[in-house]
Design an enzyme around this catalytic site. Structure first.
Site, PDB file in Angstrom:
ATOM      1  N   TRP A 131     102.225 -42.693  33.136  1.00 49.03           N
ATOM      2  CA  TRP A 131     103.458 -42.745  32.332  1.00 49.03           C
ATOM      3  C   TRP A 131     103.253 -43.580  31.082  1.00 49.03           C
ATOM      4  O   TRP A 131     103.752 -43.238  30.001  1.00 49.03           O
ATOM      5  CB  TRP A 131     104.629 -43.260  33.164  1.00 49.03           C
ATOM      6  N   ASP A 133     109.537 -49.772  30.158  1.00 48.29           N
ATOM      7  CA  ASP A 133     109.913 -48.602  30.954  1.00 48.29           C
ATOM      8  C   ASP A 133     110.071 -49.101  32.390  1.00 48.29           C
ATOM      9  O   ASP A 133     109.093 -49.339  33.092  1.00 48.29           O
ATOM     10  CB  ASP A 133     108.817 -47.534  30.865  1.00 48.29           C
ATOM     11  N   LYS A 153     115.622 -42.828  40.260  1.00 49.57           N
ATOM     12  CA  LYS A 153     114.844 -43.496  41.309  1.00 49.57           C
ATOM     13  C   LYS A 153     115.686 -44.549  42.016  1.00 49.57           C
ATOM     14  O   LYS A 153     115.903 -44.472  43.207  1.00 49.57           O
ATOM     15  CB  LYS A 153     113.578 -44.102  40.710  1.00 49.57           C
TER      16      LYS A 153
END
Ligand code: PMP
Length: 369
Positions: free
Chosen positions: A114, A183, A207
């Site tokens: 990511w 992030d 999540k």
């Protein structure tokens, strides 16, 4: 019209223990509250799917979600809370679009897939340096914040607080000479944080805090003011900070508001952090207890949210995931790019789920060890 849709008890009982990396488990009381309100929001006469985003009902839902975030994180007036779309992946683009001006550069800490994607997007728009990378370790280990080579002139430093695929996590807040953009998609609201080093924090909700469809962005006003002029309206954080510019993901924000309420009832971030430490501690202890399971992340870099491990062969790993699934322990296969096994222990995963997984691991080892 019937007063409520009935949700058979057998369906509640049929819920497995959900270890999915995302979209992941949500608190059952939240799902039950949504069920109860599904035909009509109290006092509104229409469901959450059928109300205007400019209605009082939605205005109150969004205001309550903001207020809950402010209380949970201790956000002062200098922080703006935005509910955006496009997933965390859109943030990979939107951050440099807003904050990386020509002639400037930004620093990136690369700790997994990511983070690599975030770096790639930044480089499409301007100059981005790698301040530190965990690639040489196969992303098993995180470069410590003390080892980051930060350019004091950088517009910002981008990091990924939790690496969902590899199961590594920065569990303390680093301090660097430039604003940090984090992030936090897969560990948002999993522990109390020190907000001082951050200019912007973003998290896809799916999540730890809600369903897919909304990204929560926290941005410090002082950092927001450093953005470029002439940005495309929808991609300018300033647009969303100033007003409700277009239709937000109403349902997703509604669910997030409920999850935040649940978090407050569960003792806030300190309460949930304690539980998260207990859950992950039990699972890591089991992984370390024999040579049968091979934890993937190095000890010092281990994530409390995504616990990654391997078995001797891929065949055994497949067997583990499928037998677990048949026993009601869901979604334990690792990310398709990394293989292996991964148990995601997000806030809403109950402690009994970890007990059930540990018992399954004991039994599996007894049979195949
Ligand atoms: N960052 C992290 C840390 C992630 O785990 C993910 C998704 N798994 C993303 C970004 C991408 O999120 P989205 O699918 O919402 O774009």
């Amino acid at each position: 019209m019937d007063a409520a849709i009935t949700f058979p008890q057998s369906l509640v009982q049929a819920r497995g223990h959900n270890f999915c990396a995302g979209p992941g488990v949500l608190p059952l009381p939240v799902i039950e509250a949504i069920r109860d309100e599904l035909p009509a929001l109290p006092g509104v006469g229409a469901s959450v799917f059928e109300i205007s985003h400019r209605s009082d009902a939605y205005t109150e839902i969004a205001a309550s979600a903001r207020a809950r975030l402010q209380r949970l994180l201790g956000l002062g007036d200098e922080w703006l809370v935005l509910f955006l779309q496009g997933g965390a992946s859109m943030q990979f683009h939107q951050v440099p679009l807003n904050f990386l001006a020509p002639g400037q550069s930004a620093d990136y800490v690369v700790t997994g897939v990511w983070a690599e994607k975030a770096l790639k997007e930044a480089r499409l728009l301007g100059e981005a340096r790698i301040a530190a990378s965990g690639e040489a370790s196969g992303y098993r280990a995180l470069p410590s914040a003390e080892s980051w080579e930060v350019d004091p002139e950088a517009a910002y430093l981008h990091m990924t607080s939790n690496n969902t695929i590899y199961g590594t996590e920065y569990r303390t807040d680093p301090s660097v000479p430039v604003p940090i953009v984090s992030d936090a998609s897969s560990d948002f609201l999993s522990r109390p944080i020190d907000l001082d080093p951050y200019g912007l924090i973003y998290a896809g909700a799916q999540k730890n805090i809600g369903p897919a469809g909304v990204v929560v962005v926290l941005v410090r006003d002082e950092f927001l003011q450093t953005r470029r002029a002439g940005l495309p309206t929808l991609l300018d954080y300033g647009t969303h900070a100033a007003r409700l510019f277009h239709t937000p993901p109403v349902f997703a924000v509604y669910v997030v508001e409920k999850v935040l309420g649940w978090l407050e009832e569960e003792g806030g971030l300190a309460g949930i952090a304690e539980r998260n430490e207990r859950k992950a501690g039990r699972l890591y202890d089991r992984l370390d207890a024999s040579g049968f399971y091979h934890p993937f992340a190095e000890k010092a870099s281990r994530s409390l949210m995504n616990v990654t491990f391997r078995l001797a062969t891929e065949e055994l790993e497949e067997r583990f995931a499928s037998e677990a699934e048949a026993s009601g322990l869901l979604a334990l296969a690792g990310h398709r790019s990394a293989g292996g096994l991964r148990a995601s222990l997000y806030n809403a995963l109950p402690e009994e789920a970890v007990s059930a997984l540990v018992a399954f691991m004991d039994d599996f080892e007894a049979r195949y060890g």
